[in-house]
Scaffold this active site. Structure first.
Site, PDB file in Angstrom:
ATOM      1  N   GLU A   1       0.755  -1.164   0.004  1.00  0.00           N
ATOM      2  CA  GLU A   1       0.047  -0.064   0.099  1.00  0.00           C
ATOM      3  C   GLU A   1       0.665   1.329  -0.061  1.00  0.00           C
ATOM      4  O   GLU A   1       0.362   2.376   0.531  1.00  0.00           O
ATOM      5  CB  GLU A   1      -0.900   0.084   1.230  1.00  0.00           C
TER       6      GLU A   1
ATOM      7  N   HIS B   1      -2.637   2.142   8.371  1.00  0.00           N
ATOM      8  CA  HIS B   1      -3.719   1.287   7.533  1.00  0.00           C
ATOM      9  C   HIS B   1      -3.840   0.370   8.499  1.00  0.00           C
ATOM     10  O   HIS B   1      -2.957  -0.345   8.915  1.00  0.00           O
ATOM     11  CB  HIS B   1      -3.317   1.004   6.208  1.00  0.00           C
TER      12      HIS B   1
ATOM     13  N   HIS C   1      -6.896  -2.719  10.122  1.00  0.00           N
ATOM     14  CA  HIS C   1      -8.126  -3.837   9.623  1.00  0.00           C
ATOM     15  C   HIS C   1      -9.106  -3.975  10.930  1.00  0.00           C
ATOM     16  O   HIS C   1      -9.211  -5.060  11.453  1.00  0.00           O
ATOM     17  CB  HIS C   1      -7.791  -5.119   9.061  1.00  0.00           C
TER      18      HIS C   1
ATOM     19  N   GLU D   1     -17.301  12.137  22.433  1.00  0.00           N
ATOM     20  CA  GLU D   1     -16.065  12.921  22.201  1.00  0.00           C
ATOM     21  C   GLU D   1     -15.724  12.726  20.543  1.00  0.00           C
ATOM     22  O   GLU D   1     -14.872  13.515  20.135  1.00  0.00           O
ATOM     23  CB  GLU D   1     -14.824  12.048  22.745  1.00  0.00           C
TER      24      GLU D   1
ATOM     25  N   HIS E   1     -13.062  -3.457   4.101  1.00  0.00           N
ATOM     26  CA  HIS E   1     -11.597  -3.786   4.248  1.00  0.00           C
ATOM     27  C   HIS E   1     -10.911  -3.379   5.564  1.00  0.00           C
ATOM     28  O   HIS E   1     -10.356  -3.833   6.330  1.00  0.00           O
ATOM     29  CB  HIS E   1     -10.891  -3.104   3.027  1.00  0.00           C
TER      30      HIS E   1
HETATM   31  P1  13P Z   1       1.009  -5.384   3.094  1.00  0.00           P
HETATM   32  O1  13P Z   1       1.381  -6.706   3.895  1.00  0.00           O
HETATM   33  O2  13P Z   1       1.705  -5.279   1.665  1.00  0.00           O
HETATM   34  O3  13P Z   1       1.330  -4.209   3.916  1.00  0.00           O
HETATM   35  O4  13P Z   1      -0.546  -5.511   2.970  1.00  0.00           O
HETATM   36  C1  13P Z   1      -1.453  -5.599   3.931  1.00  0.00           C
HETATM   37  C2  13P Z   1      -2.966  -4.974   3.687  1.00  0.00           C
HETATM   38  O5  13P Z   1      -3.394  -4.692   4.474  1.00  0.00           O
HETATM   39  C3  13P Z   1      -2.984  -4.427   2.362  1.00  0.00           C
HETATM   40  O6  13P Z   1      -4.227  -3.865   2.280  1.00  0.00           O
HETATM   41 ZN    ZN Z   2      -5.332  -3.787   4.266  1.00  0.00          ZN
END
Ligand code: 13P
Ligand code: ZN
Length: 267
Positions: free
Chosen positions: A112, A136, A138, A166, A207
């Site tokens: 990413e 980023h 999840h 908040e 995602h």
């Molecule tokens: P990477 O292992 O390449 O960082 O990818 C993980 C991910 O969350 C892709 O969206």
């Molecule tokens: Zn991801």
């Protein structure tokens, strides 16, 4: 270990402890201050690997970034930083970068990286250079929430603001949302970087989330707040919501904390 690397590693592991980084899920980049890059210079190789970039990174030419490795696990970052994270420097023409430290055994920066770098460029420009962190993750609740709404920033922001008092103070601009796209490419990077100009965080439907901030605390705290609000919303929704924070209460709250709430999202 240099302080900036210690702080970076702590954030990686904190995200893992929250359950936001199954397997290799999620990635983190940090744009280093000149003195931080200087403090790490003794680690840098004299024969760096060079990689091309699929995007124009001239706006961040010659900047140093710490990045997680593609396919590497946040869980393993504290055990072997040199294998799981690395330091890169963008070329002076913005067309590629050198791997100066870490990412051992042939690892590459996160898949990413295009999203991270374009998001850095966007947030740098709208925060007068304050933004240094793009993250980023999840998290389960914000991802689950993305299945329950249309991909619309007003809908999402109102739900989050109403789910914890908040929230309107922490992200008065709201949170953006991008409909499902193939991850890891330049298309999703360009679309995300447009949205992140308006909002400090953008949800990727089905995602996860991208968050931004001036430092690790601000960025982690932002994603933590959004994820907690999503959890409260889903719990309240399954129990049955009979009332919520009103728009007038949101306006009073913004006034009390001197933040400029995004009026476009209020009724
Ligand atoms: P990477 O292992 O390449 O960082 O990818 C993980 C991910 O969350 C892709 O969206
Ligand atoms: Zn991801």
């Amino acid at each position: 270990m240099e302080k900036v690397l210690e702080d970076y590693i702590r954030m990686c592991y904190d995200g893992f402890l929250q359950g936001w980084h199954e397997r290799n899920g999620g990635n983190l980049t940090y744009r280093m201050k000149a003195e931080e890059a200087e403090s790490c210079a003794h680690l840098f190789t004299s024969s760096p690997r060079h990689m091309e970039l699929p995007i124009d990174a001239s706006a961040i030419a010659s900047e140093y970034f710490i990045t997680t490795g593609s396919g590497r696990y946040m869980r393993n970052v504290p055990l072997a930083p040199e294998k799981n994270i690395g330091i890169i420097r963008i070329d002076s023409d913005g067309k590629g970068y050198d791997i100066l430290w870490g990412l051992e055994d042939g690892a590459k920066p996160t898949s990413e990286l295009p999203s991270h770098l374009l998001n850095h460029i966007s947030r740098m420009s709208v925060t007068d250079g304050r933004c240094r962190v793009i993250y980023h993750a999840h998290p389960a609740n914000i991802t689950a929430l993305s299945y329950t709404i249309e991909p619309d920033a007003k809908t999402l922001s109102r739900i989050l603001w109403q789910s914890e008092t908040e929230c309107a103070v922490v992200f008065p601009e709201g949170v953006g949302i991008l409909d499902w796209m193939i991850p890891g490419g330049t298309d999703i990077a360009e679309e995300t970087s447009k949205l992140i100009r308006k909002y400090p965080a953008v949800v990727w439907a089905f995602h996860g989330i991208f968050g931004s901030g001036a430092d690790f605390d601000e960025t982690f705290g932002l994603v933590h707040t959004i994820e907690k609000a999503a959890e409260i919303y889903l719990k309240a929704k399954s129990a049955g919501i009979i009332r919520t924070i009103t728009d007038d209460q949101l306006r009073v709250l913004a006034g009390a904390f001197s933040v400029k709430i995004n009026e476009e999202f209020l009724n």
